[in-house]
Design a protein around this motif. Structure first.
Motif, PDB file in Angstrom:
ATOM      1  N   HIS A 128       3.975  -5.839   3.353  1.00 45.39           N
ATOM      2  CA  HIS A 128       5.007  -6.542   2.575  1.00 45.39           C
ATOM      3  C   HIS A 128       4.985  -8.033   2.909  1.00 45.39           C
ATOM      4  CE1 HIS A 128       8.705  -7.173   0.384  1.00 45.39           C
ATOM      5  NE2 HIS A 128       9.191  -7.798   1.434  1.00 45.39           N
ATOM      6  N   VAL A 129       4.893  -8.361   4.190  1.00 46.15           N
ATOM      7  CA  VAL A 129       4.821  -9.770   4.603  1.00 46.15           C
ATOM      8  C   VAL A 129       3.565 -10.421   4.031  1.00 46.15           C
ATOM      9  CG1 VAL A 129       4.529 -11.284   6.610  1.00 46.15           C
ATOM     10  CG2 VAL A 129       6.223  -9.458   6.677  1.00 46.15           C
ATOM     11  N   ASP A 130       2.509  -9.624   3.866  1.00 46.57           N
ATOM     12  CA  ASP A 130       1.254 -10.125   3.309  1.00 46.57           C
ATOM     13  C   ASP A 130       1.344 -10.349   1.800  1.00 46.57           C
ATOM     14  OD1 ASP A 130      -1.477 -10.887   3.902  1.00 46.57           O
ATOM     15  OD2 ASP A 130      -2.126  -9.064   2.861  1.00 46.57           O
ATOM     16  N   GLY A 131       2.489  -9.973   1.195  1.00 48.37           N
ATOM     17  CA  GLY A 131       2.701 -10.267  -0.220  1.00 48.37           C
ATOM     18  C   GLY A 131       2.511  -9.094  -1.162  1.00 48.37           C
ATOM     19  N   HIS A 132       2.377  -7.892  -0.637  1.00 49.81           N
ATOM     20  CA  HIS A 132       2.166  -6.726  -1.498  1.00 49.81           C
ATOM     21  C   HIS A 132       3.508  -6.101  -1.878  1.00 49.81           C
ATOM     22  CE1 HIS A 132      -2.155  -6.731  -0.883  1.00 49.81           C
ATOM     23  NE2 HIS A 132      -1.895  -7.034   0.373  1.00 49.81           N
ATOM     24  N   ASP A 133       3.575  -5.584  -3.117  1.00 49.99           N
ATOM     25  CA  ASP A 133       4.780  -4.871  -3.522  1.00 49.99           C
ATOM     26  C   ASP A 133       4.646  -3.403  -3.122  1.00 49.99           C
ATOM     27  OD1 ASP A 133       3.306  -3.482  -5.513  1.00 49.99           O
ATOM     28  OD2 ASP A 133       3.846  -4.938  -7.053  1.00 49.99           O
ATOM     29  N   ASP A 134       5.726  -2.646  -3.329  1.00 45.30           N
ATOM     30  CA  ASP A 134       5.754  -1.258  -2.864  1.00 45.30           C
ATOM     31  C   ASP A 134       4.650  -0.412  -3.493  1.00 45.30           C
ATOM     32  OD1 ASP A 134       7.880  -1.835  -1.215  1.00 45.30           O
ATOM     33  OD2 ASP A 134       9.398  -1.084  -2.610  1.00 45.30           O
ATOM     34  N   ALA A 135       4.373  -0.623  -4.769  1.00 44.99           N
ATOM     35  CA  ALA A 135       3.329   0.165  -5.441  1.00 44.99           C
ATOM     36  C   ALA A 135       1.954  -0.120  -4.822  1.00 44.99           C
ATOM     37  CB  ALA A 135       3.311  -0.142  -6.931  1.00 44.99           C
ATOM     38  N   GLU A 136       1.673  -1.390  -4.539  1.00 39.58           N
ATOM     39  CA  GLU A 136       0.397  -1.740  -3.910  1.00 39.58           C
ATOM     40  C   GLU A 136       0.307  -1.172  -2.504  1.00 39.58           C
ATOM     41  OE1 GLU A 136      -0.628  -6.065  -5.911  1.00 39.58           O
ATOM     42  OE2 GLU A 136       0.885  -5.976  -4.324  1.00 39.58           O
ATOM     43  N   ILE A 137       1.395  -1.261  -1.757  1.00 41.87           N
ATOM     44  CA  ILE A 137       1.403  -0.725  -0.391  1.00 41.87           C
ATOM     45  C   ILE A 137       1.177   0.785  -0.435  1.00 41.87           C
ATOM     46  CG2 ILE A 137       2.800  -0.364   1.689  1.00 41.87           C
ATOM     47  CD1 ILE A 137       4.239  -3.044   0.972  1.00 41.87           C
ATOM     48  N   ALA A 138       1.804   1.456  -1.386  1.00 45.23           N
ATOM     49  CA  ALA A 138       1.618   2.904  -1.530  1.00 45.23           C
ATOM     50  C   ALA A 138       0.157   3.231  -1.812  1.00 45.23           C
ATOM     51  CB  ALA A 138       2.516   3.438  -2.642  1.00 45.23           C
ATOM     52  N   GLN A 139      -0.458   2.447  -2.675  1.00 49.29           N
ATOM     53  CA  GLN A 139      -1.863   2.674  -2.999  1.00 49.29           C
ATOM     54  C   GLN A 139      -2.742   2.425  -1.782  1.00 49.29           C
ATOM     55  OE1 GLN A 139      -3.400   0.076  -6.007  1.00 49.29           O
ATOM     56  NE2 GLN A 139      -5.253   1.277  -6.300  1.00 49.29           N
ATOM     57  N   ILE A 140      -2.483   1.368  -1.055  1.00 50.38           N
ATOM     58  CA  ILE A 140      -3.289   1.013   0.112  1.00 50.38           C
ATOM     59  C   ILE A 140      -3.159   2.054   1.217  1.00 50.38           C
ATOM     60  CG2 ILE A 140      -3.496  -0.665   2.009  1.00 50.38           C
ATOM     61  CD1 ILE A 140      -2.759  -2.846  -0.118  1.00 50.38           C
ATOM     62  N   THR A 141      -1.935   2.510   1.459  1.00 56.36           N
ATOM     63  CA  THR A 141      -1.699   3.437   2.573  1.00 56.36           C
ATOM     64  C   THR A 141      -1.818   4.899   2.171  1.00 56.36           C
ATOM     65  OG1 THR A 141       0.686   3.402   2.173  1.00 56.36           O
ATOM     66  CG2 THR A 141      -0.183   1.827   3.793  1.00 56.36           C
ATOM     67  N   GLY A 142      -1.929   5.161   0.885  1.00 55.47           N
ATOM     68  CA  GLY A 142      -2.057   6.538   0.428  1.00 55.47           C
ATOM     69  C   GLY A 142      -0.751   7.322   0.540  1.00 55.47           C
ATOM     70  N   THR A 143       0.366   6.618   0.402  1.00 54.39           N
ATOM     71  CA  THR A 143       1.675   7.270   0.466  1.00 54.39           C
ATOM     72  C   THR A 143       2.408   7.057  -0.849  1.00 54.39           C
ATOM     73  OG1 THR A 143       2.692   5.287   1.432  1.00 54.39           O
ATOM     74  CG2 THR A 143       1.898   6.957   2.974  1.00 54.39           C
ATOM     75  N   HIS A 144       3.532   7.697  -0.988  1.00 53.79           N
ATOM     76  CA  HIS A 144       4.364   7.567  -2.187  1.00 53.79           C
ATOM     77  C   HIS A 144       5.167   6.265  -2.095  1.00 53.79           C
ATOM     78  CE1 HIS A 144       7.451   8.515  -5.166  1.00 53.79           C
ATOM     79  NE2 HIS A 144       6.558   9.354  -5.662  1.00 53.79           N
ATOM     80  N   PRO A 145       5.407   5.574  -3.222  1.00 56.47           N
ATOM     81  CA  PRO A 145       6.210   4.340  -3.186  1.00 56.47           C
ATOM     82  C   PRO A 145       7.590   4.527  -2.560  1.00 56.47           C
ATOM     83  CG  PRO A 145       5.099   4.521  -5.301  1.00 56.47           C
ATOM     84  CD  PRO A 145       4.850   5.820  -4.572  1.00 56.47           C
ATOM     85  N   ASP A 146       8.201   5.696  -2.758  1.00 56.95           N
ATOM     86  CA  ASP A 146       9.507   5.942  -2.133  1.00 56.95           C
ATOM     87  C   ASP A 146       9.390   5.960  -0.615  1.00 56.95           C
ATOM     88  OD1 ASP A 146      10.674   6.111  -4.623  1.00 56.95           O
ATOM     89  OD2 ASP A 146      10.639   8.309  -4.691  1.00 56.95           O
ATOM     90  N   THR A 147       8.285   6.495  -0.101  1.00 55.32           N
ATOM     91  CA  THR A 147       8.046   6.510   1.349  1.00 55.32           C
ATOM     92  C   THR A 147       7.873   5.089   1.862  1.00 55.32           C
ATOM     93  OG1 THR A 147       7.003   8.673   1.143  1.00 55.32           O
ATOM     94  CG2 THR A 147       6.560   7.433   3.163  1.00 55.32           C
TER      95      THR A 147
END
Length: 176
Positions: A128-147
């Motif tokens: 998040h600090v790196d500028g990614h939104d929740d959907a991108e973070i979910a894609q990167i980490t392989g988790t659900h956006p709610d997680t």
């Protein structure tokens, strides 16, 4: 003897990759350090991610997301291997984090606070600090956006509680 990798790309694509590598490698290493990696583990994971990106360069739609996905998964595998084999205990040391925290005078306290977060919370917070939104973070980490949202929320709440308790301690010892 290390094996040499031969990759055939047109000069234009090689130049495009080289510009991406130069512009993003240090940010990627900083992200991994903020997520809890040692400098050595962060550099190794970033290098592996960049090599994977070079191999797949013509097919990658979003290079930044691609290398972050590969690097975080590489970092998680490294941590899992260390835990399974009890090879080494992960530690975030001040000398590896100070650069990422811009040599802040409160770097020791910030490092201690970040280390208190779970790995999933640290990763969500760092991305998040790196500028990614929740959907991108979910894609990167392989988790659900709610997680991802939950991890960021719990990380933020825990950091706020730690900051509040620290300010109360400072006031008690140094006055208002």
């Amino acid at each position: 003897m290390p094996s040499q990798i031969k990759i055939q790309l047109p000069d234009e694509q090689l130049e495009e990759f080289a510009a991406f590598y130069e512009g993003d490698r240090s940010r990627l290493v900083g992200l991994l350090i903020r997520a809890g990696a040692s400098r050595a583990d962060a550099e190794d994971a970033a290098q592996e991610a960049m090599l994977a990106a070079l191999k797949d360069w013509p097919t990658i739609a979003s290079p930044k997301a691609y290398v972050r996905t590969v690097a975080t998964r590489t970092l998680y595998r490294t941590w899992e291997k260390a835990e399974r084999g009890d090879i080494a205990e992960r530690r975030v040391t001040q000398d590896t984090m100070v650069a990422a925290l811009d040599a802040n005078e409160d770097a020791d306290k910030a490092l201690e606070m970040l280390a208190a977060l779970s790995p999933a919370q640290r990763m969500a917070f760092a991305l998040h600090v790196d500028g990614h939104d929740d959907a991108e973070i979910a894609q990167i980490t392989g988790t659900h956006p709610d997680t991802v949202r939950s991890n960021r929320r719990y990380a933020r709440q825990k950091l706020i509680r730690m900051l509040d308790s620290e300010s109360i301690r400072k006031e008690a010892t140094h006055g208002p």
